[in-house]
Design an enzyme around this catalytic site. Structure first.
Site, short mmCIF file in Angstrom:
data_model
loop_
_atom_site.label_atom_id
_atom_site.label_comp_id
_atom_site.label_asym_id
_atom_site.label_seq_id
_atom_site.Cartn_x
_atom_site.Cartn_y
_atom_site.Cartn_z
N LYS A 1 -14.18 -2.43 7.81
CA LYS A 1 -13.81 -3.38 6.76
C LYS A 1 -14.88 -4.46 6.59
O LYS A 1 -15.73 -4.66 7.46
CB LYS A 1 -12.47 -4.04 7.07
CG LYS A 1 -12.45 -4.86 8.36
CD LYS A 1 -11.10 -5.53 8.56
CE LYS A 1 -11.11 -6.38 9.84
NZ LYS A 1 -9.89 -7.18 9.97
N ARG B 1 7.32 -11.24 4.99
CA ARG B 1 7.03 -11.06 6.41
C ARG B 1 7.73 -12.14 7.22
O ARG B 1 7.73 -13.31 6.83
CB ARG B 1 5.52 -11.09 6.66
CG ARG B 1 4.79 -9.96 5.95
CD ARG B 1 3.31 -9.98 6.22
NE ARG B 1 2.62 -9.03 5.35
CZ ARG B 1 1.31 -8.93 5.23
NH1 ARG B 1 0.53 -9.72 5.94
NH2 ARG B 1 0.77 -8.04 4.42
N GLN C 1 0.52 -10.94 -2.85
CA GLN C 1 -0.84 -10.46 -2.59
C GLN C 1 -1.49 -10.02 -3.89
O GLN C 1 -0.87 -9.38 -4.72
CB GLN C 1 -0.80 -9.26 -1.63
CG GLN C 1 -0.48 -9.59 -0.20
CD GLN C 1 -0.60 -8.37 0.69
OE1 GLN C 1 -0.08 -7.31 0.38
NE2 GLN C 1 -1.27 -8.52 1.82
N HIS D 1 -8.43 -0.44 0.54
CA HIS D 1 -7.54 -1.59 0.33
C HIS D 1 -8.43 -2.80 0.04
O HIS D 1 -9.44 -2.99 0.73
CB HIS D 1 -6.73 -1.92 1.58
CG HIS D 1 -5.92 -0.80 2.14
ND1 HIS D 1 -4.55 -0.79 2.11
CD2 HIS D 1 -6.29 0.34 2.77
CE1 HIS D 1 -4.11 0.30 2.70
NE2 HIS D 1 -5.15 1.02 3.11
N HIS E 1 -5.77 -0.97 -4.72
CA HIS E 1 -6.15 0.20 -3.92
C HIS E 1 -6.98 1.14 -4.78
O HIS E 1 -6.65 1.37 -5.95
CB HIS E 1 -4.91 0.90 -3.37
CG HIS E 1 -4.13 0.04 -2.42
ND1 HIS E 1 -3.06 -0.72 -2.83
CD2 HIS E 1 -4.31 -0.20 -1.10
CE1 HIS E 1 -2.59 -1.40 -1.79
NE2 HIS E 1 -3.33 -1.10 -0.73
N CYS F 1 0.79 -1.24 0.00
CA CYS F 1 0.00 0.00 0.00
C CYS F 1 0.82 1.30 0.00
O CYS F 1 0.46 2.23 -0.73
CB CYS F 1 -1.02 0.00 1.14
SG CYS F 1 -0.50 -0.77 2.67
N ASP G 1 -3.27 -7.55 -4.68
CA ASP G 1 -3.56 -6.30 -4.02
C ASP G 1 -4.20 -5.30 -4.97
O ASP G 1 -3.91 -5.31 -6.17
CB ASP G 1 -2.25 -5.69 -3.50
CG ASP G 1 -2.36 -5.20 -2.07
OD1 ASP G 1 -3.50 -5.04 -1.61
OD2 ASP G 1 -1.33 -5.00 -1.44
#
Length: 599
Positions: free
Chosen positions: A426, A324, A342, A472, A346, A295, A344
């Site tokens: 969320k 991670r 991910q 997100h 946005h 992000c 991902d």
């Protein structure tokens, strides 16, 4: 196993609150049984879990499978005795004296950790005011009224494992006995069936057998190596994902794997996620960090230019690999890794666009997940927690927008009051697999934090500067974990369109080899993933091998098939389809792939 009725369907008929009480009480019954049978065992903690309970014991000798049987027998005796479960309150000094009488050092540590002013309670099994022996432990509850409310045939002890006291490897190693408990024997049976079926579907075992992926310990734990067959499936998944996003109005972006640590300080990740981030590396006297999230990179790109309200919403999607740190003991195949991609995206939008954008994401999630065979969901809406950023007004407006989108979608959902992230409310979507397990995949999160931290803004209609809302969202969660879920959902028996090898051509003798090689070329030219068995084994062995490798379509070719320019088709789903001309066989296979159907 026939999974038309999923074990998970039976398990979810149980009352969650009562299950918790049953499991918590059963854990105490187990601890009482252990200390009745093994006088040297010291107890520590014993909570209820999502599927049962456990208790940790300090004992010199290891518990054996035979010991577990003895403990189960003693537990049934205690259950049939219908011992009352009694709650008592104590002062700190009085309960300390009781603990010292028992010589239970771990209880003293637990007592010391209870904050001053908090009510101290213990629960006993048996009447503490009577003349019969009773057992007790420090506990906040809740419990059943008596042990007799536990069904004696609806629990089982499952395994023993090592566990450090308080999860710290510097502390003593304890023995953890795991158990499960349910309302009825039928629920216990369904749970045990689900466990056995899960073992058969284990993605780690199937991943190796089907040559899809590996975890190479020489390279370090938690890092995934995609083998050619798994790599083919990953390409199919990613290509589908990209095409779907472009069609839905997203633009695809790509960002680095590493950045200056200052970026993570601004974003707040260095404060909130430091223990889950790898150590930094020094380059030219500056600290660089492997990215744990995508992000902040998208935020920087948004900030790189001046944007008008007319450009919003801006939707950016990336298959971004992040890193991670996970402790080695927590790593688990594809489900818990140290490097993963991910899916991902946005969205930068105005407050008024939130509901429409969330609705669009819900539609996209439904399309994508349904394509891969998931049609049953559990949906949760998580609202403002105690600690949060942003004004009350924007939280209320944003949460209401999420509700509107879910109501418009017509999905049933649960509200998790206070369960939102500190930076925004969320929506979480859990998918249900073939045996009724639920997996957290898709998530949609509103963020008021990063636009503030990075001072993002857009130019409004009246030329004022306004903060955008940042959404997100991920649909798979991560490619690796979703792939593991796919393997287990299908038990490695993938649908035709997704299978790494769609057709296996099997020559009966070497005399048909040139023919099948030519057919394989035709199939590949038509876009099929076809391969030839070149082993030289007998036909039955070739067929058996293709079955074990879960190839969806087998085309057996003997002298008659060569003479008639045809193929003898067999499918895993529908068995023998007979002898079919090559052109028609190609049409049938292509149509099934196009419709994402079985042949």
């Amino acid at each position: 196993m026939d999974v038309a009725v999923k074990p998970g369907d039976i398990l979810r008929q149980a009352d969650p609150d009562r299950l918790h009480r049953i499991r918590h009480t059963t854990s105490h019954v187990m601890a009482m049984a252990v200390q009745s049978l093994f006088k040297d065992a010291k107890v520590t903690i014993g909570p209820a879990t999502d599927t049962g309970f456990y208790y940790d014991f300090d004992r010199a000798e290891p518990f054996t499978p035979q010991d577990l049987k003895k403990i189960e027998k003693e537990m049934r005796r205690l259950i049939k005795a219908k011992l009352p479960v009694v709650r008592q309150e104590f002062t700190r000094e009085a309960i300390r004296a009781e603990i010292e009488k028992l010589n239970e050092p771990y209880k003293l540590e637990i007592l010391a950790a209870i904050p001053e002013g908090e009510i101290i309670t213990r629960y006993t099994l048996g009447d503490p005011t009577g003349d019969k022996p009773f057992w007790w432990d420090l506990c906040a509850g809740p419990h059943l009224a008596t042990t007799g409310e536990i069904h004696p045939e609806a629990f089982a002890l499952e395994s023993v494992a090592g566990a450090y006291w308080r999860g710290d490897e510097k502390n003593a190693m304890l023995q953890r006995i795991y158990g499960t408990a349910w309302e009825t024997p039928e629920q216990l049976q369904a749970h045990q069936q689900q466990i056995e079926e899960a073992k058969r579907r284990d993605h780690r075992k199937l991943g190796k057998e089907l040559q899809l992926f590996s975890i190479q310990e020489e390279a370090g734990g938690g890092l995934v190596f995609w083998h050619p067959r798994g790599g083919t499936m990953r390409r199919l998944i990613e290509d589908y994902w990209k095409d779907m996003h472009v069609a839905a109005g997203y633009e695809l972006v790509s960002t680095p794997h590493v950045a200056n640590l200052d970026l993570w300080k601004i974003s707040g990740h260095n404060d909130f996620y430091r223990e889950s981030m790898f150590d930094t590396m020094e380059i030219e006297e500056q600290q660089y960090q492997l990215k744990p999230m995508n992000c902040p990179f998208h935020v920087l790109m948004f900030k790189d230019g001046l944007h008008s309200y007319r450009e919003l919403p801006m939707r950016w999607a990336e298959l971004g690999t992040v890193y991670r740190y996970e402790r080695s003991g927590t790593l688990h195949g594809l489900m818990r890794v140290r490097g993963f991609t991910q899916d991902d995206a946005h969205i930068f939008c105005t407050e008024d666009q939130i509901a429409a954008e969330i609705f669009g994401v819900l539609n996209l999630a439904e399309t994508v997940l349904t394509t891969f065979g998931f049609a049953d969901y559990e949906v949760n809406l998580s609202t403002r927690p105690e600690k949060y950023v942003g004004s009350d007004a924007i939280w209320e407006k944003a949460t209401d927008a999420l509700r509107q989108a879910l109501d418009r979608k017509g999905w049933a959902y649960k509200v998790d009051e206070g369960g939102g992230a500190f930076y925004g409310p969320k929506i979480d979507i859990k998918i249900e697999d073939a045996i009724g397990r639920r997996w957290q995949c898709s998530t949609i999160q509103l963020d008021f934090n990063l636009p503030e931290r990075f001072d993002l803004h857009y130019v409004s209609e009246d030329s004022s500067r306004i903060r955008p809302i940042m959404i997100h969202r991920a649909l798979f969660g991560s490619i690796e974990r979703f792939f593991g879920i796919l393997i287990e959902n299908y038990a490695g028996d993938f649908p035709l369109w997704l299978a790494p090898a769609q057709v296996r051509l099997i020559p009966v003798t070497d005399g048909q080899r040139d023919f099948v090689e030519d057919v394989a070329k035709q199939m590949k030219a038509a876009g099929l993933r076809a391969e030839v068995d070149r082993s030289g084994d007998r036909m039955q062995k070739q067929i058996r091998k293709a079955e074990l490798e879960k190839i969806p379509v087998m085309a057996v070719v003997g002298a008659k098939e060569v003479e008639s320019a045809s193929l003898s088709l067999r499918t895993r789903k529908n068995g023998d389809l007979g002898t079919v001309p090559i052109a028609i066989a190609l049409e049938k296979i292509q149509a099934a792939i196009q419709n994402r159907d079985w042949l």
